[in-house]
Design an enzyme around this catalytic site. Structure first.
Site, PDB file in Angstrom:
ATOM      1  N   LYS A  53       0.124 -20.530   3.943  1.00 19.42           N
ATOM      2  CA  LYS A  53      -0.554 -21.124   5.085  1.00 19.42           C
ATOM      3  C   LYS A  53      -0.521 -20.148   6.260  1.00 19.42           C
ATOM      4  CE  LYS A  53       1.696 -21.922   8.196  1.00 19.42           C
ATOM      5  NZ  LYS A  53       2.732 -21.248   8.982  1.00 19.42           N
TER       6      LYS A  53
ATOM      7  N   LYS B  84       8.166 -23.000  20.222  1.00 17.95           N
ATOM      8  CA  LYS B  84       9.085 -21.857  20.143  1.00 17.95           C
ATOM      9  C   LYS B  84       9.878 -21.819  21.449  1.00 17.95           C
ATOM     10  CE  LYS B  84       6.790 -19.385  16.623  1.00 17.95           C
ATOM     11  NZ  LYS B  84       7.557 -19.600  15.399  1.00 17.95           N
TER      12      LYS B  84
ATOM     13  N   LYS C 115      11.664 -28.448   1.587  1.00 22.30           N
ATOM     14  CA  LYS C 115      12.959 -28.714   2.218  1.00 22.30           C
ATOM     15  C   LYS C 115      13.577 -29.965   1.598  1.00 22.30           C
ATOM     16  CE  LYS C 115      11.836 -26.305   6.494  1.00 22.30           C
ATOM     17  NZ  LYS C 115      12.787 -25.238   6.749  1.00 22.30           N
TER      18      LYS C 115
ATOM     19  N   HIS D  55       2.595 -27.890   8.557  1.00 23.08           N
ATOM     20  CA  HIS D  55       3.931 -28.491   8.403  1.00 23.08           C
ATOM     21  C   HIS D  55       4.023 -29.909   8.987  1.00 23.08           C
ATOM     22  CE1 HIS D  55       4.952 -24.563   7.141  1.00 23.08           C
ATOM     23  NE2 HIS D  55       5.297 -24.041   8.293  1.00 23.08           N
TER      24      HIS D  55
ATOM     25  N   GLU E 250      12.071 -24.755  17.529  1.00 28.72           N
ATOM     26  CA  GLU E 250      12.651 -23.462  17.166  1.00 28.72           C
ATOM     27  C   GLU E 250      13.194 -22.791  18.424  1.00 28.72           C
ATOM     28  OE1 GLU E 250      10.463 -21.256  13.895  1.00 28.72           O
ATOM     29  OE2 GLU E 250       8.823 -22.055  15.084  1.00 28.72           O
TER      30      GLU E 250
ATOM     31  N   ARG F 224       0.808  -1.225   0.000  1.00 27.63           N
ATOM     32  CA  ARG F 224       0.000   0.000   0.000  1.00 27.63           C
ATOM     33  C   ARG F 224       0.840   1.273   0.000  1.00 27.63           C
ATOM     34  NH1 ARG F 224      -4.603  -1.084   4.342  1.00 27.63           N
ATOM     35  NH2 ARG F 224      -2.713  -1.580   5.450  1.00 27.63           N
TER      36      ARG F 224
ATOM     37  N   HIS G 293       6.005 -24.505   3.039  1.00 28.20           N
ATOM     38  CA  HIS G 293       7.413 -24.509   2.645  1.00 28.20           C
ATOM     39  C   HIS G 293       8.174 -25.720   3.191  1.00 28.20           C
ATOM     40  CE1 HIS G 293       8.114 -22.554   6.555  1.00 28.20           C
ATOM     41  NE2 HIS G 293       9.377 -22.863   6.423  1.00 28.20           N
TER      42      HIS G 293
ATOM     43  N   ASP H 151      -0.422 -22.729  13.443  1.00 26.97           N
ATOM     44  CA  ASP H 151       0.747 -22.210  12.731  1.00 26.97           C
ATOM     45  C   ASP H 151       1.646 -23.332  12.215  1.00 26.97           C
ATOM     46  OD1 ASP H 151       2.481 -20.011  11.943  1.00 26.97           O
ATOM     47  OD2 ASP H 151       3.823 -20.626  13.569  1.00 26.97           O
TER      48      ASP H 151
HETATM   49  C1  BG6 Z   1       6.297 -20.698   9.469  1.00 31.69           C
HETATM   50  C2  BG6 Z   1       5.649 -20.342  10.782  1.00 31.69           C
HETATM   51  O1  BG6 Z   1       5.374 -21.329   8.630  1.00 31.69           O
HETATM   52  O2  BG6 Z   1       7.376 -21.586   9.714  1.00 31.69           O
HETATM   53  C3  BG6 Z   1       6.670 -19.733  11.731  1.00 31.69           C
HETATM   54  O3  BG6 Z   1       4.605 -19.418  10.549  1.00 31.69           O
HETATM   55  C4  BG6 Z   1       7.877 -20.616  11.867  1.00 31.69           C
HETATM   56  O4  BG6 Z   1       6.091 -19.493  13.002  1.00 31.69           O
HETATM   57  C5  BG6 Z   1       8.414 -21.024  10.509  1.00 31.69           C
HETATM   58  O5  BG6 Z   1       8.872 -19.898  12.573  1.00 31.69           O
HETATM   59  C6  BG6 Z   1       9.507 -22.059  10.629  1.00 31.69           C
HETATM   60  O6  BG6 Z   1      10.096 -22.286   9.377  1.00 31.69           O
HETATM   61  P1  BG6 Z   1      11.594 -22.796   9.251  1.00 31.69           P
HETATM   62  O7  BG6 Z   1      11.773 -23.051   7.790  1.00 31.69           O
HETATM   63  O8  BG6 Z   1      12.472 -21.709   9.772  1.00 31.69           O
HETATM   64  O9  BG6 Z   1      11.672 -24.031  10.073  1.00 31.69           O
END
Ligand code: BG6
Length: 492
Positions: free
Chosen positions: A150, A341, A184, A242, A218, A51, A180, A237
């Site tokens: 997602k 996390k 990987k 994933h 993480e 924007r 994503h 999330d």
């Molecule tokens: C994302 C989540 O899809 O994946 C995040 O929204 C997360 O919260 C991330 O940190 C982790 O991805 P990667 O590739 O760093 O493991």
């Protein structure tokens, strides 16, 4: 060894949310790398859309600054960065207003018909407006593809509404629902390992596998994503997408081909075979946690509520659960999933734990025989380890040792391991949907997750707290130990 790069056809890629975190941290660095490798033809264009009022030059400067960090680490990227920035442009647009859309469409039509990728890296609330306007401006033709991030929705009903709305403007084979994790390297290697080797398939079932563990840990906390994360939580999330996608890759039957629908049909069957976790089992089969203050990477860090600046949030930053795939192959094999996390390490791995040998010929002196374990490491240090028993070297009695056959991809091949987004973006341009989620998969995943979320809400329990830098609430350890098993540690 160098990886072979096959250039894609020229394309226009539009990133809605072009100044956002995902664009600057993942998408544009990934595109720079593909460009530097010669995979992106010169006439391709990348258009950031947001924007704010900006022009092409100020956008290039902003992206240039963000990419400098990536380029600093790799001279090959630094050389190509100035040229890459010339491929970029910017368009100021508000998805909910008409202004600017005609000029935007004219800019895209300049190149005639070509592959056009629209990456919706925005709030899902804008998906419908954006797709409608793309259609109204004739931008949803055959060469168009739309990429949606997602989580698709926050439950089955909202996911269905988004899928319906996007589906009115684009056909299913134009919609790329990105997860994503599927991009990987190790996840694709799981396909290779399972379906390009004869070794594993005869063992790949309840007959020989005791259980499976999937961990995505993480060290980061909220990362300035409070407004999104606090309304989402780890279940929506990470688990709904994933972790369940990883589970599907482990559990699916061999597809007939690598064709997108053949693979997705098999994943869908897995999702539909997940045994529902009923209200009565929720306390035994699931754990939700939230981190409190502690330490991460050697530094003191605040708790989730402090980071959030509120003290009433019950959002979970950790989930552990026991899933079961109710079919012939997997009957009775638990799949333990956990993600969180502010855990001690950034590590994602899939552990296949095989059954014990039926009888030991070694007696007491040999020491215990441990089960074989196949560990697929997604990150960091992508690779595969197969833990086997061997004879302790040297003379004397025959004693046994549990050791890994260890293959690190970086060491074995010495090539840069591409980031997931690099691979997936090129797949979108090629129109290859194998590593993207089909509508029915997303909906089947929500169907399994929704009752768990509902049960948590109904129980109205606060998540169990855990110290930042620990492996989650002690209940997560109890969840697996109750079954006489333990979470995998690398020295195991
Ligand atoms: C994302 C989540 O899809 O994946 C995040 O929204 C997360 O919260 C991330 O940190 C982790 O991805 P990667 O590739 O760093 O493991």
């Amino acid at each position: 060894m160098t990886a072979k790069t096959v250039p894609v056809d020229p394309f226009d890629l539009v990133i809605f949310g072009g100044t956002g975190d995902l664009a600057l941290r993942k998408l544009l660095p990934g595109l720079l790398r593909r460009y530097a490798e010669g995979q992106i033809p010169e006439s391709s264009r990348i258009l950031g859309v947001a924007r704010d009022a900006q022009n092409d030059d100020s956008y290039r400067a902003r992206v240039g600054e963000a990419l400098q960090r990536v380029a600093d680490a790799d001279p090959a990227l630094a050389d190509k960065l100035p040229e890459f920035l010339q491929r970029l442009g910017y368009q100021s647009l508000d998805a909910t207003r008409d202004d600017g859309w005609d000029a935007f469409a004219a800019r895209l039509h300049e190149q005639g018909e070509r592959i056009r990728v629209f990456y919706l890296s925005t709030s899902p609330a804008l998906f419908v407006d954006i797709c409608n306007r793309l259609r109204d401006h004739g931008l949803n033709g055959d060469g168009a593809r739309v990429v949606v991030e997602k989580p698709i929705g926050r439950d089955l009903a909202s996911a269905t509404a988004i899928n319906d709305a996007v589906g009115r403007d684009f056909s299913e084979d134009q919609i790329f629902r990105i997860d994503h994790y599927l991009g990987k390297e190790t996840v694709q290697n799981l396909l290779a390992l399972r379906f390009a080797n004869i070794l594993f398939e005869p063992l790949w079932s309840a007959r020989h596998i005791d259980h499976v563990q999937i961990t995505v840990a993480e060290t980061v906390g909220l990362e300035k994503r409070a407004s999104y994360y606090d309304t989402s939580g780890a279940m929506r999330d990470m688990v709904q997408n994933h972790l369940l996608q990883l589970l599907c890759m482990v559990a699916m039957e061999p597809p007939a081909t690598l064709d997108a629908n053949a693979v997705r049909d098999e994943k869908l069957k897995v999702l539909r075979s997940l045994k529902p976790i009923g209200r009565d089992e929720i306390a035994q089969a699931t754990v939700r946690g939230q981190y409190r203050a502690g330490a991460s990477d050697g530094a003191a860090v605040p708790g989730y509520l402090d980071e959030l600046g509120r003290d009433d949030s019950r959002t979970e930053t950790f989930v552990a659960l026991k899933a079961e795939v109710d079919n012939w192959r997997w009957a009775g094999v638990p799949f333990y999933l956990r993600t969180g996390k502010r855990l001690p390490d950034r590590v994602s791995e899939i552990v296949i734990d095989f059954r014990h040998v039926p009888h030991s010929i070694f007696g007491e002196a040999g020491g215990g025989i441990r089960s074989n374990r196949l560990v697929l490491r997604l990150q960091p240090d992508e690779g595969v380890k197969l833990w086997i028993m061997i004879k302790d070297p040297g003379p004397g009695g025959l004693r046994l040792q549990h050791v890994p056959l260890d293959m690190s991809f970086a060491e074995a091949f010495g090539v840069h391991q591409p980031e997931a987004y690099e691979r997936l973006l090129m797949d979108v341009v090629r129109g290859n949907q194998t590593l993207f989620m089909r509508r029915d998969e997303v909906e089947a995943a929500w169907k399994w997750v929704d009752p768990i979320l509902d049960a948590w809400k109904e129980l109205d329990d606060a998540p169990k707290t855990y110290t930042a830098g620990s492996w989650g609430p002690s209940a997560a350890v109890a969840l697996i130990e109750r079954d006489g098993r333990t979470w995998h540690e690398d020295s195991a």
